[in-house]
Scaffold this active site. Sequence first.
Site, PDB file in Angstrom:
ATOM      1  N   HIS A  82      29.991  -4.085  56.032  1.00 22.74           N
ATOM      2  CA  HIS A  82      30.149  -2.910  57.048  1.00 22.74           C
ATOM      3  C   HIS A  82      30.288  -1.522  56.591  1.00 22.74           C
ATOM      4  O   HIS A  82      31.228  -1.516  55.388  1.00 22.74           O
ATOM      5  CB  HIS A  82      31.490  -3.535  57.686  1.00 22.74           C
ATOM      6  CG  HIS A  82      31.610  -2.984  59.072  1.00 22.74           C
ATOM      7  ND1 HIS A  82      31.757  -1.684  59.425  1.00 22.74           N
ATOM      8  CD2 HIS A  82      31.334  -3.389  60.140  1.00 22.74           C
ATOM      9  CE1 HIS A  82      31.880  -1.481  60.811  1.00 22.74           C
ATOM     10  NE2 HIS A  82      31.475  -2.437  61.342  1.00 22.74           N
ATOM     11  N   GLY A 163      45.936  16.574  58.918  1.00 21.81           N
ATOM     12  CA  GLY A 163      46.151  16.552  57.400  1.00 21.81           C
ATOM     13  C   GLY A 163      45.290  17.503  56.616  1.00 21.81           C
ATOM     14  O   GLY A 163      44.732  18.294  57.216  1.00 21.81           O
ATOM     15  N   ILE A 167      40.614  13.939  50.865  1.00 23.06           N
ATOM     16  CA  ILE A 167      40.583  12.475  50.891  1.00 23.06           C
ATOM     17  C   ILE A 167      41.864  12.062  50.263  1.00 23.06           C
ATOM     18  O   ILE A 167      42.083  12.436  49.160  1.00 23.06           O
ATOM     19  CB  ILE A 167      39.276  11.605  50.656  1.00 23.06           C
ATOM     20  CG1 ILE A 167      39.098  11.505  49.291  1.00 23.06           C
ATOM     21  CG2 ILE A 167      38.156  12.104  51.304  1.00 23.06           C
ATOM     22  CD1 ILE A 167      38.035  10.549  48.667  1.00 23.06           C
ATOM     23  N   HIS A 168      42.277  10.918  50.800  1.00 16.06           N
ATOM     24  CA  HIS A 168      43.365  10.110  50.070  1.00 16.06           C
ATOM     25  C   HIS A 168      42.737   9.353  48.949  1.00 16.06           C
ATOM     26  O   HIS A 168      41.362   8.749  49.009  1.00 16.06           O
ATOM     27  CB  HIS A 168      44.068   9.132  51.005  1.00 16.06           C
ATOM     28  CG  HIS A 168      45.273   8.272  50.319  1.00 16.06           C
ATOM     29  ND1 HIS A 168      44.946   7.448  49.536  1.00 16.06           N
ATOM     30  CD2 HIS A 168      46.445   8.404  50.803  1.00 16.06           C
ATOM     31  CE1 HIS A 168      46.301   6.941  49.104  1.00 16.06           C
ATOM     32  NE2 HIS A 168      47.092   7.552  49.891  1.00 16.06           N
ATOM     33  N   PRO A 169      43.221   9.748  47.587  1.00 13.15           N
ATOM     34  CA  PRO A 169      42.500   8.867  46.482  1.00 13.15           C
ATOM     35  C   PRO A 169      42.136   7.744  46.536  1.00 13.15           C
ATOM     36  O   PRO A 169      40.919   7.050  46.127  1.00 13.15           O
ATOM     37  CB  PRO A 169      43.337   9.293  45.345  1.00 13.15           C
ATOM     38  CG  PRO A 169      44.779   9.588  45.776  1.00 13.15           C
ATOM     39  CD  PRO A 169      44.212  10.159  47.462  1.00 13.15           C
ATOM     40  N   THR A 170      42.730   6.749  47.312  1.00 11.61           N
ATOM     41  CA  THR A 170      42.450   5.152  47.473  1.00 11.61           C
ATOM     42  C   THR A 170      42.122   4.790  48.820  1.00 11.61           C
ATOM     43  O   THR A 170      41.375   3.942  48.808  1.00 11.61           O
ATOM     44  CB  THR A 170      43.699   4.215  46.813  1.00 11.61           C
ATOM     45  OG1 THR A 170      44.826   4.669  47.518  1.00 11.61           O
ATOM     46  CG2 THR A 170      43.648   4.736  45.119  1.00 11.61           C
ATOM     47  N   ALA A 171      42.795   5.634  49.801  1.00  9.92           N
ATOM     48  CA  ALA A 171      42.579   4.943  51.162  1.00  9.92           C
ATOM     49  C   ALA A 171      41.740   6.019  51.953  1.00  9.92           C
ATOM     50  O   ALA A 171      41.379   5.672  53.256  1.00  9.92           O
ATOM     51  CB  ALA A 171      44.166   4.964  51.687  1.00  9.92           C
ATOM     52  N   GLY A 172      41.114   6.986  51.441  1.00  7.97           N
ATOM     53  CA  GLY A 172      40.126   7.628  52.286  1.00  7.97           C
ATOM     54  C   GLY A 172      40.506   8.525  53.173  1.00  7.97           C
ATOM     55  O   GLY A 172      41.644   9.398  53.152  1.00  7.97           O
TER      56      GLY A 172
END
Lengths: 318, 318
Positions: A82, A163, A167-172
Site C-alpha cells: 500500500h 508544521g 519531513i519528520h525523519p522517520t515518520a514522514g
Amino acid sequence: MQKIVQCVPNFSEGKDLDKIERIVAPLKNKEGVKLVGVEPDETYNRTVVTVIGEPQAVKNAVIEAIGVATQEIDLNHHKGEHKRMGATDVVPFIPIAEMSIEDAVELSKECAAEVAKRFDLPVFLYSHSAQQPNREKLPTIRKGEFEGMGEKIKLPEWKPDYGKAEIHPTAGVVAIGCRPPLIAYNIDCATKDIDAISFIAKSIRLSGGGYKCIQAGPAEYDEFIQVTMNVTDYTQTAVYRAFEAVKMEAKRFNIEVTGSEIIGLVPRKCLEDIAAYYLCLRNTDTLQSYTLEQLAEVVTEHLGLRGFSLDKIIEYHI
Amino acid sequence: MQKIVQCVPNFSEGKDLDKIERIVAPLKNKEGVKLVGVEPDETYNRTVVTVIGEPQAVKNAVIEAIGVATQEIDLNHHKGEHKRMGATDVVPFIPIAEMSIEDAVELSKECAAEVAKRFDLPVFLYSHSAQQPNREKLPTIRKGEFEGMGEKIKLPEWKPDYGKAEIHPTAGVVAIGCRPPLIAYNIDCATKDIDAISFIAKSIRLSGGGYKCIQAGPAEYDEFIQVTMNVTDYTQTAVYRAFEAVKMEAKRFNIEVTGSEIIGLVPRKCLEDIAAYYLCLRNTDTLQSYTLEQLAEVVTEHLGLRGFSLDKIIEYHI
C-alpha cells in the site's frame, strides 16, 4: 442526541502485532471513546483502526495514538504494497451524529495543529478540510510517497498546512481531514451475465449518467454477481435509491435481485433514511423512537440484507 | 444513416414579423436544410429558430441568416425582457445523428470563424466549444449585455475567440458553440401536495443527490402537479430513468404518476433508448428497423405521453 464522530486512522505497520497493540492502547479504556476495529494487513503492512465517540475525546485519544506511531514506526525501513507517506498515513474524521461537515472539518484542523506542534509532524489537510483544490484527493498529496516527500514538501505549492516544510525523519508526513461517511454496499443479482451487471452498474453510477454519490462496478462470485458500490454520501443519495435503481435496471434483463449487504460500519441515520422510504414516511422524525433492533429489522427486510447484525451500526457501540 | 445537426439560433427581434421573415428566409428552400420552428416572443423581443439538416448546409444557411440579422437589427434601439448581447444572440449547434460532440464543436468553430470574418462580428465560443472555463456558461459571457459589452470586450480575459476586441456598433457580439441535445420533459403527478413533488424533484436531480444529467423542480397546475425537468444529456441519463425514478420516489407518498410530456423536439435516438428499456432489449440494434410511428407508439404507451406527435421527432422533418 449526543455528538458522535468516527475516526479511521491508518498506521503504516501491519505485521508487528505488539507494536500495533502499543499504538492503539491510547484508544482503549477512555471515557467517550470506543475502539471498534483494528484491522492489520500484512501484505499492505498497514493497519486500519476505527474509533468512534465524543468528538473531543476521540480527537485527543487519536492524537495520543499518532504520538506512539511517530515513535514506533520508522518509514526508512518500511515495505508494503500500500502506498504511504507517513507512520500515521491518513486520519479521516467522519461526522456521524449531531455534527455537520463543518464541525468535523474544524475538529480535523484542531487535531492537525496539535499533531504538528507536539510531534514535529508536517500535516496536509485533505478531503473536505483541504485548503487548496489539489489537496482534496489523498493520492495527489501522497504521490512520491515517503521517499519522495523530502523534496516535494520544499516546493512552494506543497508547503504543509501545519508544521515546517520538512519531513519528520522517520515518520514522514500525515494527511488529516474530514470526509463524509461512505457506505460500502453490494447488491446480489441472480445471474451469470456479467455484461448485464456491468451495464446496470454503469447505469447507476455518476460516471455513467447515474446517481451523484454512487461509484459502482460488477463483482463476480461463484453463485451470483454483485453490483458492488460505494455510496460516497448517503445524506445526498440515500441507499434505498441504489437498491431500487438496480432493481429497475435489472428488469430489462429479466434478472432477479436477491438481496444485498452492507460492508463495514453504518450510521443509524443511514438506516433511518432507508426505513423512512419503505415505511412511506415523509421524514425520519417518527423513527427516532425506534430501537436499533427495530430499525435493523425494517431495513433488513426491505433490502434483503445478508449478514447484518447490530454491531454494524455505529451507535450500537456508544 | 446520414449526419444530422440541429441549430437553434436566437435573434433579438420578436415583434416585427416582416423583419423576422427576412432573417429566416435564407433557411427556407435550401437543399439539406429544414426550418422546423420559428417562435417569436413579443415580451422577450426575441425569436427562437430551429433548423435541422446536413451539417455544412445548415451551417451555411445559418451564417446567411446571421448576416441578415446583423443588417436588420440595431441593438441600440432594442428593448425586451430577455437578456441579450447581440442581434444574433446565441447560436447552439446540437449533434443529432451520426455526429459526435467533437464534430459539432468543429462545425461551430467553422461557423464562428466565417461569421467574424464576413460580418465583422466578435464571436465567443461557448458551452462544449468554450476555450476557457469561464466561457462555458452563456450567462457568464452575456453578463453586462449589449450595453456593457463595449467595455467588457476590451478586458484581456474577454478577448473574443474570433474577430476584433470591439463590438459591432449595432449587432454587438454573438456566442456560438456546440451543446448536447437537451430534452425538456415533464411528469404528471395526481396530487395537490407540492411539498411531496418538491421532495421528489430534489431526489432525482443532480444537485439533490440524484441523476447526473437531470435538472428538476415542481410546477403547479390546476389539475395536477408536474415534476418539470431538463434532461441535459439523454445519452448519459436516459429519459426512462427519470420516469421510473419519479415513480419510485412517488410510492413513498402514495402519489400516482399519471403520464408525462416531452416539450419541443426530440431526436429518434432518445426514443430508441427509452423503447429499448421497456421492450427489454440490450441495445437499440433491433429498433433500427422500427418506423417513427412504431417507436412513438412504444414510448407513448410506456411513458404515458400526452400530446406526442410524429412532428416532435427531429428525423420526421428530414
